[in-house]
Design an enzyme around this catalytic site. Sequence first.
Site, PDB file in Angstrom:
ATOM      1  N   LYS A 223      -8.747  -4.724   5.826  1.00 23.13           N
ATOM      2  CA  LYS A 223      -7.899  -4.679   7.025  1.00 23.13           C
ATOM      3  C   LYS A 223      -8.663  -4.298   8.296  1.00 23.13           C
ATOM      4  O   LYS A 223      -8.130  -4.399   9.393  1.00 23.13           O
ATOM      5  CB  LYS A 223      -6.755  -3.659   6.819  1.00 23.13           C
ATOM      6  CG  LYS A 223      -5.957  -3.848   5.530  1.00 23.13           C
ATOM      7  CD  LYS A 223      -4.976  -4.966   5.660  1.00 23.13           C
ATOM      8  CE  LYS A 223      -4.067  -5.153   4.458  1.00 23.13           C
ATOM      9  NZ  LYS A 223      -3.008  -4.187   4.331  1.00 23.13           N
TER      10      LYS A 223
ATOM     11  N   ASP B 160       1.739   5.070   6.798  1.00 24.52           N
ATOM     12  CA  ASP B 160       2.038   3.636   6.747  1.00 24.52           C
ATOM     13  C   ASP B 160       0.726   2.864   6.672  1.00 24.52           C
ATOM     14  O   ASP B 160      -0.358   3.425   6.908  1.00 24.52           O
ATOM     15  CB  ASP B 160       2.845   3.220   7.994  1.00 24.52           C
ATOM     16  CG  ASP B 160       3.541   1.880   7.802  1.00 24.52           C
ATOM     17  OD1 ASP B 160       3.378   1.244   6.748  1.00 24.52           O
ATOM     18  OD2 ASP B 160       4.266   1.464   8.737  1.00 24.52           O
TER      19      ASP B 160
ATOM     20  N   THR C  50       0.851  -1.198   0.000  1.00 25.84           N
ATOM     21  CA  THR C  50       0.000   0.000   0.000  1.00 25.84           C
ATOM     22  C   THR C  50       0.889   1.251   0.000  1.00 25.84           C
ATOM     23  O   THR C  50       0.644   2.203  -0.761  1.00 25.84           O
ATOM     24  CB  THR C  50      -0.940   0.013   1.230  1.00 25.84           C
ATOM     25  OG1 THR C  50      -1.494  -1.287   1.403  1.00 25.84           O
ATOM     26  CG2 THR C  50      -2.049   1.029   1.080  1.00 25.84           C
TER      27      THR C  50
ATOM     28  N   GLU D 291       9.292   0.811  11.926  1.00 26.08           N
ATOM     29  CA  GLU D 291       7.978   1.461  11.803  1.00 26.08           C
ATOM     30  C   GLU D 291       7.539   2.013  13.158  1.00 26.08           C
ATOM     31  O   GLU D 291       7.010   3.132  13.241  1.00 26.08           O
ATOM     32  CB  GLU D 291       6.952   0.457  11.280  1.00 26.08           C
ATOM     33  CG  GLU D 291       7.201   0.071   9.823  1.00 26.08           C
ATOM     34  CD  GLU D 291       6.312  -1.045   9.309  1.00 26.08           C
ATOM     35  OE1 GLU D 291       6.306  -1.249   8.089  1.00 26.08           O
ATOM     36  OE2 GLU D 291       5.655  -1.718  10.104  1.00 26.08           O
TER      37      GLU D 291
ATOM     38  N   ASP E 121      -1.707  -4.459   8.927  1.00 32.07           N
ATOM     39  CA  ASP E 121      -2.251  -5.776   8.558  1.00 32.07           C
ATOM     40  C   ASP E 121      -3.678  -5.914   9.072  1.00 32.07           C
ATOM     41  O   ASP E 121      -4.513  -6.538   8.429  1.00 32.07           O
ATOM     42  CB  ASP E 121      -1.356  -6.883   9.114  1.00 32.07           C
ATOM     43  CG  ASP E 121       0.030  -6.788   8.517  1.00 32.07           C
ATOM     44  OD1 ASP E 121       0.138  -6.852   7.286  1.00 32.07           O
ATOM     45  OD2 ASP E 121       0.996  -6.588   9.275  1.00 32.07           O
TER      46      ASP E 121
HETATM   47  C1  5RP Z   1       5.119  -3.997   7.121  1.00 32.63           C
HETATM   48  C2  5RP Z   1       3.766  -3.579   7.540  1.00 32.63           C
HETATM   49  C3  5RP Z   1       2.784  -3.241   6.465  1.00 32.63           C
HETATM   50  O1  5RP Z   1       2.268  -1.996   6.719  1.00 32.63           O
HETATM   51  C4  5RP Z   1       1.680  -4.260   6.482  1.00 32.63           C
HETATM   52  O2  5RP Z   1       2.227  -5.571   6.389  1.00 32.63           O
HETATM   53  C5  5RP Z   1       0.681  -4.041   5.352  1.00 32.63           C
HETATM   54  O3  5RP Z   1       1.290  -4.298   4.130  1.00 32.63           O
HETATM   55  P1  5RP Z   1       0.543  -4.210   2.730  1.00 32.63           P
HETATM   56  O4  5RP Z   1       0.332  -2.770   2.435  1.00 32.63           O
HETATM   57  O5  5RP Z   1       1.490  -4.870   1.752  1.00 32.63           O
HETATM   58  O6  5RP Z   1      -0.754  -4.956   2.839  1.00 32.63           O
HETATM   59  O7  5RP Z   1       3.432  -3.497   8.696  1.00 32.63           O
HETATM   60  O8  5RP Z   1       5.919  -4.325   8.231  1.00 32.63           O
END
Ligand code: 5RP
Length: 219
Positions: free
Chosen positions: A121, A81, A31, A103, A84
């Site tokens: 999510k 950011d 994302t 992060e 999950d």
């Molecule tokens: C990485 C993370 C990501 O923000 C999380 O895994 C979401 O990823 P994506 O945007 O690929 O679904 O915490 O450590």
Amino acid sequence: MIINEFKRLVGWAALNYVQDGGIVGVGSGSTVAYFIEALATVKNFIKGAISSSDFSSIKLKQLGIPLFDLNDIDSLDVYVDSADEINRHMQMIKGGGGALTREKIIAAVARKFVCIIDIRKQVDILGKKFPLPVEVIPMGRSLVSRELRCLGGQPKYRCGTVTDNGNNILDVYNLKIFDAVSLEEKINNIPGVVTVGMFARRGADVVLVGSEQGVQIIE
Ligand code: 5RP
């Protein structure tokens, strides 16, 4: 395919939170990749970025966005950011991509955490579907696994993954997360744990949710 479109929508919508002349905290994952793409279009109006992973750093550099060291700045206006999983209290599980420690450090410095997610999510209870990632010092892996079992979880070693900090990841299944703040503290206190991917004490401030309806803003 359609999920990627939702991710693209929120990645670009997050540009609204980027301030002229500022330094932007940048997360990791698929994302955030869309946010980086969007950020490149305003690169001449910002000072640069603080990156949460080697992967994001490479993308930022490729697009000509200057990178800064977090130790060289005192404050950060915004951190963008993904997550999950996120609940209605804006508490998150993060670390699917293994970048949770950096992060969490950047999130702790930022005045505003803008979380960009696709609609899948959003959850009622954290951890029911997505396992909770925990970054551990390699020699402490077994000890930490035993302690996590005592907390009711089933840790699984993410075989072959070495974090940007040279550590291992345990993915913890079947935790019943009703008190996310307390669980975050308990896991953080286990010797050998570097970071738990529970972002409850410092959750998101704004959530942008991408779906067929467009971008929903939750503040
Ligand atoms: C990485 C993370 C990501 O923000 C999380 O895994 C979401 O990823 P994506 O945007 O690929 O679904 O915490 O450590």
